[in-house]
Write a protein that holds these residues in place. Structure first.
Motif, PDB file in Angstrom:
ATOM      1  N   ALA A 128       0.786  -1.232   0.000  1.00 40.02           N
ATOM      2  CA  ALA A 128       0.000   0.000   0.000  1.00 40.02           C
ATOM      3  C   ALA A 128       0.822   1.287   0.000  1.00 40.02           C
ATOM      4  CB  ALA A 128      -0.976  -0.006   1.177  1.00 40.02           C
ATOM      5  N   PRO A 129       1.847   1.450   0.863  1.00 42.88           N
ATOM      6  CA  PRO A 129       2.551   2.745   0.854  1.00 42.88           C
ATOM      7  C   PRO A 129       3.217   3.045  -0.479  1.00 42.88           C
ATOM      8  CG  PRO A 129       3.711   1.139   2.214  1.00 42.88           C
ATOM      9  CD  PRO A 129       2.382   0.551   1.900  1.00 42.88           C
ATOM     10  N   PHE A 130       3.712   2.001  -1.131  1.00 40.11           N
ATOM     11  CA  PHE A 130       4.392   2.209  -2.407  1.00 40.11           C
ATOM     12  C   PHE A 130       3.383   2.370  -3.549  1.00 40.11           C
ATOM     13  CE2 PHE A 130       6.938  -0.630   0.340  1.00 40.11           C
ATOM     14  CZ  PHE A 130       7.878   0.308   0.728  1.00 40.11           C
ATOM     15  N   HIS A 203       8.552  -1.724  -6.361  1.00 42.76           N
ATOM     16  CA  HIS A 203       9.380  -2.427  -5.377  1.00 42.76           C
ATOM     17  C   HIS A 203       8.698  -2.403  -4.022  1.00 42.76           C
ATOM     18  CE1 HIS A 203      13.001  -2.856  -7.863  1.00 42.76           C
ATOM     19  NE2 HIS A 203      12.739  -1.646  -8.323  1.00 42.76           N
ATOM     20  N   ASN A 204       8.860  -3.459  -3.255  1.00 38.86           N
ATOM     21  CA  ASN A 204       8.398  -3.497  -1.868  1.00 38.86           C
ATOM     22  C   ASN A 204       9.623  -3.433  -0.957  1.00 38.86           C
ATOM     23  OD1 ASN A 204       5.588  -3.740  -2.347  1.00 38.86           O
ATOM     24  ND2 ASN A 204       5.823  -5.920  -2.772  1.00 38.86           N
ATOM     25  N   TYR A 205      10.027  -2.221  -0.616  1.00 36.38           N
ATOM     26  CA  TYR A 205      11.225  -2.041   0.187  1.00 36.38           C
ATOM     27  C   TYR A 205      10.949  -2.296   1.664  1.00 36.38           C
ATOM     28  CZ  TYR A 205      13.169   0.313  -3.929  1.00 36.38           C
ATOM     29  OH  TYR A 205      13.624   0.609  -5.183  1.00 36.38           O
ATOM     30  N   THR A 206      11.975  -2.728   2.385  1.00 36.36           N
ATOM     31  CA  THR A 206      11.880  -2.838   3.834  1.00 36.36           C
ATOM     32  C   THR A 206      12.014  -1.436   4.438  1.00 36.36           C
ATOM     33  OG1 THR A 206      14.268  -3.077   4.148  1.00 36.36           O
ATOM     34  CG2 THR A 206      12.989  -5.107   3.716  1.00 36.36           C
ATOM     35  N   PRO A 207      11.644  -1.257   5.708  1.00 35.26           N
ATOM     36  CA  PRO A 207      11.836   0.065   6.330  1.00 35.26           C
ATOM     37  C   PRO A 207      13.291   0.523   6.272  1.00 35.26           C
ATOM     38  CG  PRO A 207      10.339  -1.255   7.659  1.00 35.26           C
ATOM     39  CD  PRO A 207      10.865  -2.160   6.585  1.00 35.26           C
ATOM     40  N   GLU A 208      14.225  -0.415   6.462  1.00 34.67           N
ATOM     41  CA  GLU A 208      15.647  -0.049   6.409  1.00 34.67           C
ATOM     42  C   GLU A 208      16.045   0.407   5.009  1.00 34.67           C
ATOM     43  OE1 GLU A 208      14.424  -2.889   7.608  1.00 34.67           O
ATOM     44  OE2 GLU A 208      14.645  -2.451   9.754  1.00 34.67           O
ATOM     45  N   GLU A 261      -3.268  -2.509   6.002  1.00 33.01           N
ATOM     46  CA  GLU A 261      -1.878  -2.193   5.684  1.00 33.01           C
ATOM     47  C   GLU A 261      -1.428  -0.851   6.253  1.00 33.01           C
ATOM     48  OE1 GLU A 261      -0.338  -3.328   1.692  1.00 33.01           O
ATOM     49  OE2 GLU A 261      -2.451  -3.624   1.212  1.00 33.01           O
ATOM     50  N   LEU A 262      -2.337  -0.128   6.893  1.00 36.09           N
ATOM     51  CA  LEU A 262      -1.991   1.213   7.370  1.00 36.09           C
ATOM     52  C   LEU A 262      -0.864   1.174   8.397  1.00 36.09           C
ATOM     53  CD1 LEU A 262      -2.633   4.211   7.177  1.00 36.09           C
ATOM     54  CD2 LEU A 262      -4.342   3.897   8.987  1.00 36.09           C
ATOM     55  N   ARG A 263      -0.838   0.127   9.221  1.00 34.99           N
ATOM     56  CA  ARG A 263       0.218   0.040  10.239  1.00 34.99           C
ATOM     57  C   ARG A 263       1.606   0.020   9.607  1.00 34.99           C
ATOM     58  NH1 ARG A 263       0.588  -4.511  15.085  1.00 34.99           N
ATOM     59  NH2 ARG A 263       2.504  -3.703  16.053  1.00 34.99           N
ATOM     60  N   SER A 264       1.765  -0.733   8.534  1.00 35.32           N
ATOM     61  CA  SER A 264       3.073  -0.769   7.866  1.00 35.32           C
ATOM     62  C   SER A 264       3.395   0.574   7.230  1.00 35.32           C
ATOM     63  CB  SER A 264       3.114  -1.876   6.816  1.00 35.32           C
ATOM     64  OG  SER A 264       2.269  -1.586   5.722  1.00 35.32           O
ATOM     65  N   TRP A 270       7.833   6.851   8.498  1.00 41.00           N
ATOM     66  CA  TRP A 270       8.732   7.385   9.516  1.00 41.00           C
ATOM     67  C   TRP A 270      10.188   7.219   9.086  1.00 41.00           C
ATOM     68  CZ3 TRP A 270       8.236  10.654  13.307  1.00 41.00           C
ATOM     69  CH2 TRP A 270       9.242  10.762  14.280  1.00 41.00           C
ATOM     70  N   GLN A 271      10.512   6.049   8.558  1.00 43.02           N
ATOM     71  CA  GLN A 271      11.886   5.817   8.109  1.00 43.02           C
ATOM     72  C   GLN A 271      12.233   6.690   6.903  1.00 43.02           C
ATOM     73  OE1 GLN A 271      14.114   4.180   9.755  1.00 43.02           O
ATOM     74  NE2 GLN A 271      12.630   3.534  11.300  1.00 43.02           N
ATOM     75  N   GLN A 272      11.285   6.887   5.996  1.00 44.61           N
ATOM     76  CA  GLN A 272      11.533   7.773   4.863  1.00 44.61           C
ATOM     77  C   GLN A 272      11.805   9.196   5.335  1.00 44.61           C
ATOM     78  OE1 GLN A 272       7.933   7.060   2.619  1.00 44.61           O
ATOM     79  NE2 GLN A 272       8.976   5.703   1.176  1.00 44.61           N
TER      80      GLN A 272
END
Length: 292
Positions: A128-130, A203-208, A261-264, A270-272
């Motif tokens: 969802a975020p991407f 792409h589905n990136y990890t938070p890192e 998916e909002l939690r992710s 935040w990491q971005q």
């Protein structure tokens, strides 16, 4: 393909055999066939190189993963190109339809246009975020049209005669396409969006990974002097920025029935934001310490 190609397709690849199985046949199916293929592979070990060789590129350059620098690779591809119209396509960006090439190349036939980029639609598994970001950048209406500047090299085109005046800055590891097309605009050229030239790419990136990418892009923009006053403010970039991101994601997830998916989204944003703030600050500091 013709010995004197009208178009040069420059592709970057690294362990993307899963996508090349679709991308290479999609290129072969283009209505316009007067093109050459130039591939620069960064040490793939997943079968990508065999697929690329089977496609019989005009040039197939292999480098080690640690040698990869996006600007250097893009400049190398442009130097190898025999055509005056340069089309760039990531290995994992699959053209949708047989007119990807002809539609993308059309604006570059005008002397006023130095660069163009096509539409990207996310893959079905895009989180969802991407997916929300792709909607903002390429959806209808396209929010990115109101931004200070936006460009994506994933599926794009350049005029070689303009590139020869000044290529990509090889001291930048990120945001090289943003910096280059801003230069094109400063020289009086147009940079055009082509919504009718479509690729599937996401792409589905990890938070890192999101932190590293946001940091790299922001640091490069800071080094190039392409940030705005106040961008290095914690309150503006972190607090207000994150809240705006979350509100936007909430509306997107609700509209597309993806609220679980909002939690992710909260963690990704935040990491971005953390990466963006640190990158801007470090980039500006680097620009002051090492002016061009």
């Amino acid at each position: 393909m013709s010995s004197s190609p009208q178009f040069s397709i420059i592709m970057r690849s690294f362990n993307e055999a899963w996508a090349l199985k679709e991308t290479l046949p999609a290129l072969a199916a283009q209505l316009e066939q007067n093109w050459e293929l130039i591939v620069i592979d960064s040490g793939s070990s997943d079968g990508s190189q065999e697929l690329i060789r089977a496609a019989r590129p005009r040039h197939f350059v292999q480098i080690r993963p640690e040698e990869y620098n996006p600007s250097r690779v893009l400049n190398l591809g442009a130097r190898l190109a025999a055509a005056e119209t340069l089309l760039f396509l990531n290995a994992d960006a699959t053209p949708q339809g047989s007119n990807w090439l002809s539609e993308l190349a059309a604006p570059l036939q005008r002397e006023s246009v130095a660069a163009c980029f096509g539409r990207q639609i996310p893959r079905p598994d895009c989180r969802a975020p991407f997916a929300c970001d792709y909607d903002r950048c390429f959806g209808e209406p396209r929010e990115s049209a109101t931004w200070d500047h936006f460009f994506s090299m994933v599926s794009s085109g350049l005029r070689k005669d303009v590139w020869e005046k000044r290529g990509f800055r090889e001291d930048l590891q990120y945001a090289e396409d943003d910096e280059y097309t801003r230069w094109c605009l400063s020289e009086g050229y147009e940079v055009v969006y082509v919504p009718t030239s479509v690729v599937m790419h996401s792409h589905n990136y990890t938070p890192e990974q999101c932190y590293r990418r946001a940091y790299g892009d922001a640091r490069a923009m800071g080094l190039a002097g392409n940030t705005r006053e106040g961008d290095d403010s914690w309150y503006r970039t972190m607090a207000l920025g994150w809240v705006k991101d979350v509100v936007r994601d909430f509306h997107y997830c609700r509209q597309h029935h993806r609220l679980p998916e909002l939690r992710s989204c909260l963690q990704i944003r935040w990491q971005q934001r953390r990466g963006r703030l640190a990158g801007i600050r470090d980039g500006r500091a680097g620009a002051v310490a090492h002016p061009n």
